[in-house]
Design an enzyme around this catalytic site. Structure first.
Site, PDB file in Angstrom:
ATOM      1  N   ARG A  51       0.810  -1.225   0.000  1.00  0.00           N
ATOM      2  CA  ARG A  51       0.000   0.000   0.000  1.00  0.00           C
ATOM      3  C   ARG A  51       0.839   1.269   0.000  1.00  0.00           C
ATOM      4  O   ARG A  51       0.316   2.359  -0.223  1.00  0.00           O
ATOM      5  CB  ARG A  51      -1.024  -0.028   1.139  1.00  0.00           C
ATOM      6  N   GLU A  90       4.949  -9.960  15.478  1.00  0.00           N
ATOM      7  CA  GLU A  90       4.384 -10.423  16.753  1.00  0.00           C
ATOM      8  C   GLU A  90       4.742 -11.909  16.961  1.00  0.00           C
ATOM      9  O   GLU A  90       5.179 -12.307  18.035  1.00  0.00           O
ATOM     10  CB  GLU A  90       2.867 -10.222  16.709  1.00  0.00           C
TER      11      GLU A  90
HETATM   12  P1  AMP Z   1       4.426  -2.086  11.183  1.00  0.00           P
HETATM   13  O1  AMP Z   1       5.660  -2.730  10.630  1.00  0.00           O
HETATM   14  O2  AMP Z   1       3.908  -2.777  12.405  1.00  0.00           O
HETATM   15  O3  AMP Z   1       4.595  -0.594  11.398  1.00  0.00           O
HETATM   16  O4  AMP Z   1       3.269  -2.309  10.144  1.00  0.00           O
HETATM   17  C1  AMP Z   1       3.221  -1.546   9.049  1.00  0.00           C
HETATM   18  C2  AMP Z   1       2.584  -2.267   7.875  1.00  0.00           C
HETATM   19  O5  AMP Z   1       1.423  -2.997   8.218  1.00  0.00           O
HETATM   20  C3  AMP Z   1       2.200  -1.226   6.867  1.00  0.00           C
HETATM   21  O6  AMP Z   1       2.676  -1.635   5.614  1.00  0.00           O
HETATM   22  C4  AMP Z   1       0.694  -1.157   6.945  1.00  0.00           C
HETATM   23  O7  AMP Z   1       0.172  -1.121   5.658  1.00  0.00           O
HETATM   24  C5  AMP Z   1       0.257  -2.415   7.670  1.00  0.00           C
HETATM   25  N1  AMP Z   1      -0.670  -2.160   8.787  1.00  0.00           N
HETATM   26  C6  AMP Z   1      -0.409  -2.331  10.103  1.00  0.00           C
HETATM   27  N2  AMP Z   1      -1.467  -2.069  10.862  1.00  0.00           N
HETATM   28  C7  AMP Z   1      -2.448  -1.690  10.024  1.00  0.00           C
HETATM   29  C8  AMP Z   1      -3.817  -1.276  10.199  1.00  0.00           C
HETATM   30  N3  AMP Z   1      -4.398  -1.203  11.399  1.00  0.00           N
HETATM   31  N4  AMP Z   1      -4.518  -0.960   9.101  1.00  0.00           N
HETATM   32  C9  AMP Z   1      -3.961  -1.036   7.867  1.00  0.00           C
HETATM   33  N5  AMP Z   1      -2.697  -1.422   7.643  1.00  0.00           N
HETATM   34  C10 AMP Z   1      -1.938  -1.752   8.702  1.00  0.00           C
END
Ligand code: AMP
Length: 171
Positions: free
Chosen positions: A59, A96
């Site tokens: 995305r 996680e």
């Molecule tokens: P992180 O590595 O935990 O910061 O996760 C980031 C990735 O997960 C990004 O590429 C986001 O598109 C996706 N992501 C994580 N949480 C969400 C959420 N609540 N809604 C949509 N996309 C999410």
């Protein structure tokens, strides 16, 4: 007038229970919303010169490409392991449960290039941190990590301390 947050659809318990998914397909469907989002992301950058915009799979590709075009910069995809066809370097980061691996083409960033990192959502910051490491290994200078949304309760900004983190919306 509709605000940026009005274009984002929230879906409870996707992809699993307890997660509220921030869906940008409703934003992308609407040219006015897309323009508003793009202009807001550009304002966060405050006129900084950028050579490459790096977008994270998948995305981060949508607005990453639009931003690159507006900034007269190149676009570079960071992808999950095994998707990029040319020689890559990779970073492994913790999830996680277990780990994930992301990759970038070895020739995607030249030494000293000024880089804007973009993704739709900053959650725990694991993906963005690993992306920063890839760019720095190639000699790029990270000007800003910029997101449509950040989820403050997951403290992703802490993981990116030392970087210029900006987000159009905070939850
Ligand atoms: P992180 O590595 O935990 O910061 O996760 C980031 C990735 O997960 C990004 O590429 C986001 O598109 C996706 N992501 C994580 N949480 C969400 C959420 N609540 N809604 C949509 N996309 C999410």
């Amino acid at each position: 007038m509709k605000e940026l947050s009005d274009y984002i659809r929230e879906i409870n318990d996707f992809p699993k229970e307890g997660i509220q998914f921030k869906d940008i397909t409703t934003l992308l469907q609407d040219p006015k919303g897309t323009e508003l989002c793009l202009n807001t992301l550009l304002e966060l950058l405050d006129g900084e010169k950028i050579d490459k915009v790096v977008g994270m799979e998948s995305r981060g590709f949508f607005f990453g490409t639009l931003l690159a075009q507006k900034l007269n910069a190149g676009f570079v995809p960071v992808r999950k392991k095994g998707k990029l066809p040319y020689t890559t370097i990779n970073e492994v980061y913790a999830l996680e449960y277990g780990t994930d691996t992301i990759e970038i083409h070895i020739d995607a960033i030249k030494k000293g290039e000024r880089v804007l990192i973009h993704d739709d959502v900053l959650a725990t910051g694991g993906t963005a941190k690993a992306t920063c490491k890839l760019i720095e290994r190639l000699g790029g200078e990270i000007v800003q990590c910029n997101f449509i949304m950040k989820l403050d309760f997951l403290n992703g900004e802490e993981k990116l301390s030392g970087y210029n983190v900006k987000s159009a919306l905070s939850y």
